[in-house]
Scaffold this motif. Structure first.
Motif, PDB file in Angstrom:
ATOM      1  N   TYR A 269       0.835  -1.207   0.000  1.00 52.81           N
ATOM      2  CA  TYR A 269       0.000   0.000   0.000  1.00 52.81           C
ATOM      3  C   TYR A 269       0.871   1.258   0.000  1.00 52.81           C
ATOM      4  CZ  TYR A 269      -2.876   3.814   1.625  1.00 52.81           C
ATOM      5  OH  TYR A 269      -3.481   5.038   1.728  1.00 52.81           O
ATOM      6  N   HIS A 277      -5.216   6.237  -3.057  1.00 61.47           N
ATOM      7  CA  HIS A 277      -6.224   5.676  -2.142  1.00 61.47           C
ATOM      8  C   HIS A 277      -5.843   5.983  -0.689  1.00 61.47           C
ATOM      9  CE1 HIS A 277      -8.078   3.256  -5.368  1.00 61.47           C
ATOM     10  NE2 HIS A 277      -6.848   3.038  -5.783  1.00 61.47           N
ATOM     11  N   THR A 278      -6.817   6.462   0.081  1.00 60.15           N
ATOM     12  CA  THR A 278      -6.538   6.715   1.502  1.00 60.15           C
ATOM     13  C   THR A 278      -6.995   5.514   2.331  1.00 60.15           C
ATOM     14  OG1 THR A 278      -8.693   7.609   2.077  1.00 60.15           O
ATOM     15  CG2 THR A 278      -7.104   9.146   1.108  1.00 60.15           C
ATOM     16  N   VAL A 279      -6.587   5.510   3.601  1.00 62.91           N
ATOM     17  CA  VAL A 279      -7.093   4.485   4.522  1.00 62.91           C
ATOM     18  C   VAL A 279      -7.860   5.150   5.662  1.00 62.91           C
ATOM     19  CG1 VAL A 279      -5.342   2.765   3.982  1.00 62.91           C
ATOM     20  CG2 VAL A 279      -4.873   4.479   5.735  1.00 62.91           C
ATOM     21  N   ASP A 280      -8.235   6.439   5.463  1.00 63.12           N
ATOM     22  CA  ASP A 280      -8.934   7.138   6.541  1.00 63.12           C
ATOM     23  C   ASP A 280     -10.388   7.467   6.173  1.00 63.12           C
ATOM     24  OD1 ASP A 280      -8.747   9.144   4.699  1.00 63.12           O
ATOM     25  OD2 ASP A 280      -7.462  10.459   5.900  1.00 63.12           O
ATOM     26  N   GLY A 281     -10.866   6.937   5.067  1.00 61.80           N
ATOM     27  CA  GLY A 281     -12.266   7.160   4.715  1.00 61.80           C
ATOM     28  C   GLY A 281     -12.491   8.291   3.729  1.00 61.80           C
ATOM     29  N   SER A 282     -11.457   9.109   3.477  1.00 64.18           N
ATOM     30  CA  SER A 282     -11.662  10.213   2.531  1.00 64.18           C
ATOM     31  C   SER A 282     -11.300   9.758   1.114  1.00 64.18           C
ATOM     32  CB  SER A 282     -10.798  11.411   2.932  1.00 64.18           C
ATOM     33  OG  SER A 282      -9.434  11.071   2.851  1.00 64.18           O
ATOM     34  N   ALA A 283     -11.945  10.361   0.127  1.00 67.37           N
ATOM     35  CA  ALA A 283     -11.676  10.001  -1.264  1.00 67.37           C
ATOM     36  C   ALA A 283     -10.480  10.776  -1.781  1.00 67.37           C
ATOM     37  CB  ALA A 283     -12.900  10.302  -2.124  1.00 67.37           C
ATOM     38  N   ARG A 284      -9.661  10.135  -2.588  1.00 64.83           N
ATOM     39  CA  ARG A 284      -8.576  10.851  -3.268  1.00 64.83           C
ATOM     40  C   ARG A 284      -8.863  10.674  -4.767  1.00 64.83           C
ATOM     41  NH1 ARG A 284      -2.941   9.688  -0.500  1.00 64.83           N
ATOM     42  NH2 ARG A 284      -3.859  10.769   1.254  1.00 64.83           N
ATOM     43  N   THR A 288     -11.500   5.366  -1.054  1.00 63.38           N
ATOM     44  CA  THR A 288     -10.725   4.981   0.132  1.00 63.38           C
ATOM     45  C   THR A 288     -10.757   3.459   0.290  1.00 63.38           C
ATOM     46  OG1 THR A 288     -10.448   5.295   2.503  1.00 63.38           O
ATOM     47  CG2 THR A 288     -12.710   5.169   1.689  1.00 63.38           C
ATOM     48  N   LYS A 290     -10.725   2.263   3.453  1.00 58.66           N
ATOM     49  CA  LYS A 290     -11.226   2.034   4.823  1.00 58.66           C
ATOM     50  C   LYS A 290     -12.637   1.453   4.803  1.00 58.66           C
ATOM     51  CE  LYS A 290     -12.416   4.511   9.042  1.00 58.66           C
ATOM     52  NZ  LYS A 290     -11.603   4.011  10.137  1.00 58.66           N
ATOM     53  N   TYR A 327     -15.772   7.763  -9.950  1.00 62.57           N
ATOM     54  CA  TYR A 327     -14.314   7.833  -9.994  1.00 62.57           C
ATOM     55  C   TYR A 327     -13.824   7.664 -11.434  1.00 62.57           C
ATOM     56  CZ  TYR A 327     -14.545   7.543  -4.971  1.00 62.57           C
ATOM     57  OH  TYR A 327     -14.810   7.809  -3.662  1.00 62.57           O
TER      58      TYR A 327
END
Ligand code: CUA
Length: 354
Positions: A269, A277-284, A288, A290, A327
């Motif tokens: 990762y 890609h985040t792992v905190d729930g927010s979109a990049r 995400t 998460k 996306y």
């Protein structure tokens, strides 16, 4: 001369800012290395200068001499011509009482001189350039080989024992040959301190070699514009003291062999997915990671798909097969880059992100 001075001023302030940013990065990666228990990496501050970058490879001196010769000649001609233009403009300017003088159409000795002298200078520059080019294009036999892969937007190095890393580690005083290819578009592998640069091309191999003379950390850049994060496509060459390279390879090997799937997934990762890609729930750029395992998502073609092991595997290898609604279809395939173990790791890591 004032033009030169102000240019130098610009160069030094720009490289000062870059140095500060790099220093922060170096500190962060040192922390990372310490916390992951990796082999001791020599921490030599990356120097910066308004003049040429530090010189840390066996053949770098020859490149510098040639560069300085060309630069010296250019400065000499620039100053000489500018001075002559200004001088003659003032001296022969139109004034009342002065008539234009006829000038000779031809002067043999002058024409021969200004042809022969530059020709001799060009021959010297050519011979120096030719010699350096041949040397750069011919790696010594028995050089240590490292495989290099360029991809949007990182470098991956694979050593002979299978260890993969996103920093290049090499021993001091030994010729190293890089065998390079690209996963996607053109990149260019550039180490200013070694005075080496080589294009990295998809579907073929290119090579580059150097012999580092000083242990330390040196910057690596991508020198071919390759898209959005081209400017972030940088890493370091870590040149180890004698014995350090073998120790590093061994510890890295042990570390990579003994990882749990979740740990391996986290490593993958951080290496490949984190840009989008985040792992905190927010979109990049992409969704995400998460808490999505087990969810059912709507796709752009109106179908739905459940995020399970096979869905994740397909998304890694054939990202265009299913595009999640909202996306862009911009993810590259990781076929041939990630192993089955890596993909299993990603699956397990996703499951662990509740
Ligand atoms: Cu890779 Cu620019």
């Amino acid at each position: 001369m004032s033009l030169l001075t102000s240019l130098m001023g610009m160069m030094s302030s720009a490289s000062g800012a870059a140095a500060a940013a790099e220093a922060g990065q170096a500190a962060a990666s040192a922390e990372q290395a310490a916390s992951s228990g990796a082999a001791a990496i020599p921490e030599v501050a990356m120097k910066s200068s308004a003049w040429l970058p530090e010189n840390a490879a066996a053949t770098a001196g020859d490149v510098d001499s040639l560069f300085l010769a060309v630069l010296g000649l250019s400065v000499f001609c620039f100053v000489g011509i500018t001075f002559a233009v200004v001088y003659f403009t003032v001296k022969y300017r139109a004034r009342p009482g002065h008539k234009p003088q006829p000038s000779p159409a031809h002067k043999d000795w002058l024409e021969i001189t200004w042809t022969v002298i530059p020709a001799i200078i060009c021959v010297f520059l050519f011979v120096g350039g030719w010699r350096d080019y041949i040397r750069a294009a011919t790696p010594p036999k028995h050089a240590l080989e490292v495989q290099v892969k360029g991809m949007k937007w990182k470098w991956q190095f694979t050593h002979y024992n299978g260890v993969k890393d996103d920093e290049l580690h090499v021993p001091v005083g030994r010729s190293v040959r890089l065998v390079m290819t690209s996963n996607d578009v053109l990149h260019s592998f550039f180490v200013p301190a070694f005075r080496v640069k080589q294009d990295v091309v998809p579907k073929r191999y290119t090579q580059l070699w150097f012999k580092a003379t000083e242990p330390g950390r040196y910057r690596v850049y991508c020198a071919e514009y390759c898209g959005l994060d081209h400017s972030q496509m940088k890493t370091v060459v870590v040149v180890h003291e004698p014995g350090g390279y073998e120790k590093y390879l061994q510890s890295k090997y042990d570390e990579q062999m003994n990882m749990t799937p979740v740990e391996r997934g986290q490593m993958v990762y951080n290496g490949y997915c984190v840009a989008c890609h985040t792992v905190d729930g927010s979109a990049r750029v992409g969704p995400t990671f998460k808490g999505i395992f087990g969810d059912t998502h709507e796709m752009t073609d109106g179908t739905t798909a459940q995020v399970d092991e096979n869905y994740i595997r397909e998304s890694v290898l054939e990202p265009q097969a299913k595009i999640r609604k909202g996306y862009p279809p911009s993810m590259p395939s990781f076929q041939g880059t990630l192993t089955d173990d890596d993909i299993t790791g990603i699956v397990e890591y996703l499951k662990s992100l509740k």
